[in-house]
Enzyme design. Sequence first.
Site, PDB file in Angstrom:
ATOM      1  N   THR A  75      33.898 -86.346 -35.967  1.00 31.95           N
ATOM      2  CA  THR A  75      34.324 -86.387 -37.258  1.00 31.95           C
ATOM      3  C   THR A  75      32.806 -85.804 -38.219  1.00 31.95           C
ATOM      4  O   THR A  75      33.263 -85.445 -38.776  1.00 31.95           O
ATOM      5  CB  THR A  75      34.717 -87.970 -37.249  1.00 31.95           C
ATOM      6  OG1 THR A  75      36.100 -87.711 -36.549  1.00 31.95           O
ATOM      7  CG2 THR A  75      34.972 -88.311 -38.453  1.00 31.95           C
ATOM      8  N   GLN A 182      39.023 -80.408 -29.360  1.00 27.45           N
ATOM      9  CA  GLN A 182      39.932 -80.484 -27.604  1.00 27.45           C
ATOM     10  C   GLN A 182      39.575 -79.403 -26.921  1.00 27.45           C
ATOM     11  O   GLN A 182      40.057 -79.080 -25.758  1.00 27.45           O
ATOM     12  CB  GLN A 182      41.087 -80.240 -28.204  1.00 27.45           C
ATOM     13  CG  GLN A 182      41.769 -81.530 -29.381  1.00 27.45           C
ATOM     14  CD  GLN A 182      41.227 -83.194 -28.039  1.00 27.45           C
ATOM     15  OE1 GLN A 182      41.351 -83.204 -26.909  1.00 27.45           O
ATOM     16  NE2 GLN A 182      41.710 -84.172 -29.057  1.00 27.45           N
ATOM     17  N   ALA A 203      31.498 -85.742 -26.632  1.00 30.10           N
ATOM     18  CA  ALA A 203      31.505 -85.795 -25.686  1.00 30.10           C
ATOM     19  C   ALA A 203      32.663 -86.933 -25.319  1.00 30.10           C
ATOM     20  O   ALA A 203      32.841 -86.482 -23.098  1.00 30.10           O
ATOM     21  CB  ALA A 203      29.376 -86.849 -25.257  1.00 30.10           C
ATOM     22  N   THR A 243      17.760 -92.087 -35.910  1.00 25.77           N
ATOM     23  CA  THR A 243      17.236 -92.085 -34.051  1.00 25.77           C
ATOM     24  C   THR A 243      18.396 -92.011 -33.481  1.00 25.77           C
ATOM     25  O   THR A 243      19.430 -92.262 -33.856  1.00 25.77           O
ATOM     26  CB  THR A 243      17.254 -93.368 -34.329  1.00 25.77           C
ATOM     27  OG1 THR A 243      16.377 -94.206 -34.902  1.00 25.77           O
ATOM     28  CG2 THR A 243      16.620 -93.918 -32.347  1.00 25.77           C
ATOM     29  N   CYS A 328      44.125 -90.839 -33.937  1.00 23.83           N
ATOM     30  CA  CYS A 328      43.962 -91.638 -35.665  1.00 23.83           C
ATOM     31  C   CYS A 328      44.166 -91.579 -36.036  1.00 23.83           C
ATOM     32  O   CYS A 328      44.382 -92.079 -37.200  1.00 23.83           O
ATOM     33  CB  CYS A 328      42.607 -90.042 -35.610  1.00 23.83           C
ATOM     34  SG  CYS A 328      41.410 -90.073 -34.464  1.00 23.83           S
TER      35      CYS A 328
END
Length: 405
Positions: A75, A182, A203, A243, A328
Site C-alpha cells: 500500500t 499478487q 512480503a 528506521t 481490504c
Amino acid sequence: MVKFPIYLDNNATTRVDDRVLEAMLPYFTQKYGNSASRNHVFGWEAEDAVDYARTQVAKLIGADEKEIIFTSGATEANNLAIKGVADMYAKKGDHIITVITEHKSVLDTCYRLEKQGKKITFLPVKPDGLIDLDTLKAAITPKTILISVMFANNEIGVIQPIAEIAAIARSHGILFHTDATQAAGKIPVDVEALKIDLLSYSAHKIYGPKGVGALYVRRKNPRVKVTAQIDGGGHERGMRSGTLNVPGIVGFGKAAEICHADMESEMVRLAELRDYLDQNLTQIEASCINGNPKHRLPGVTNISFKFVEGEGLLMGIKDIAVSSGSACTSASLEPSYVLKSLGLSDEIAHSSIRFGIGRFNTKEEIEVTIEKVKQAVTQLRSLSPLWEMYQEGIDLSKVQWPHHH
C-alpha cells in the site's frame, strides 16, 4: 488427516514459512542494531543483513539491489509510486491512467490526486477482466505521465498483458508502474524483460512477515525519480525516510529467495490443485468461473454459485477460510467492485467465492473443500424460492417483481 479450519485465503495473506521465521529470529533479540547506526558493530551487522536481503528481494524481479526501496508494505509502495511520480513530473504533465479493477491502494491514491487537480482516467475491463489495449492507447494524451496497471488481480487472479502495456507506455515516453503484489514470487516477473519502470510488492503475500514491502524504481533507461512522501532522515536514498524494519526485511529477503528457487514446481502444483477444484465445483449446476480462465495466477479461482447468498455460503462452510471479496474491502457489505466491473449483477457478485490456494495446502484439503461447498450449495438452494423457479424453467430476468413501498 485434514486439520480444521482449512486456510484457503492466501491472497489476503500467507502463513510465514518456518525457514523465513528462523532467518528473522536473531534480528529481534541478538542482532538488534539499527541499520542506520554506522559507528558500531550492531549497526554494521544490521546494515549487512539489510544489504543481503535487498539483493534477494531484487533478484526475485530481475532488478539491481540499488533499485529497491523498502516500505511498510505494498500500500505504501503504491502511494509512493503514484504520488511520487505525480509530484516529480508535475511540470511534464498531470494525467495518469489506471484501471477500475485495481486495488484500493491505487484507486484511493488516484482519487486523492484527482481532488488535488490531477486528471485520472480509470480504464474499464472486458468481461474476462483484461483491459483492451486499444482503449489504453486511446486514453493517452500529451499530458500523460504515468500508466499504472496491476500485474495480477487480487480477487480473480487475472494476469494483464504487462509486456504489451509497458511497450505502449515506453513508445509514448510515459512511465509504467505495476502493482505486482499478487504476482511477484508466484509467477515469473522480470522488470528488465518486461520494461517495467516502477513495481510494488510485499512480503506477507509470499510467506514472509506483514509490515514490509518494497518499491522497485528503475535507475537507468530511463532513470526514474519519485518525490518522497515521508520526510526525515533521508533513508532509502532519500525516497523513504524511517528506521528500517530489519527483522521484517530479513524475512522478506528469505521469502523471496525461497519463492525464486521453488517457483517452477510450486506453480505446477498450485495450478493442479486449482484445476481440480475448478473441475469439481463447476460441475455444480449454475456455477461459473469469473475472469479469464487461461490468463490467471496458478493458485487463484473465483467462482459464482447462482441462487446462493454469499454470506450464507460462507457460514455454511465456516471451517474453511475463504473470501467473498478482497480482504481490504471485506468489511463492506457492498458487492465486489471487481466482479461488478466484469458486468456481474449484484446478486451474482454476492454469490461468488474467492479460493486462494497456497504453499501449505494439500490435495486432501481441496477434496474436503469440494464436498463441503457442494453440500452447502445444495442445502441453501433447497431453501431458495428463486432456485425452485429456475428449475421450473422460469426466466427470472423477465419476471415482473411487485414493488413494495
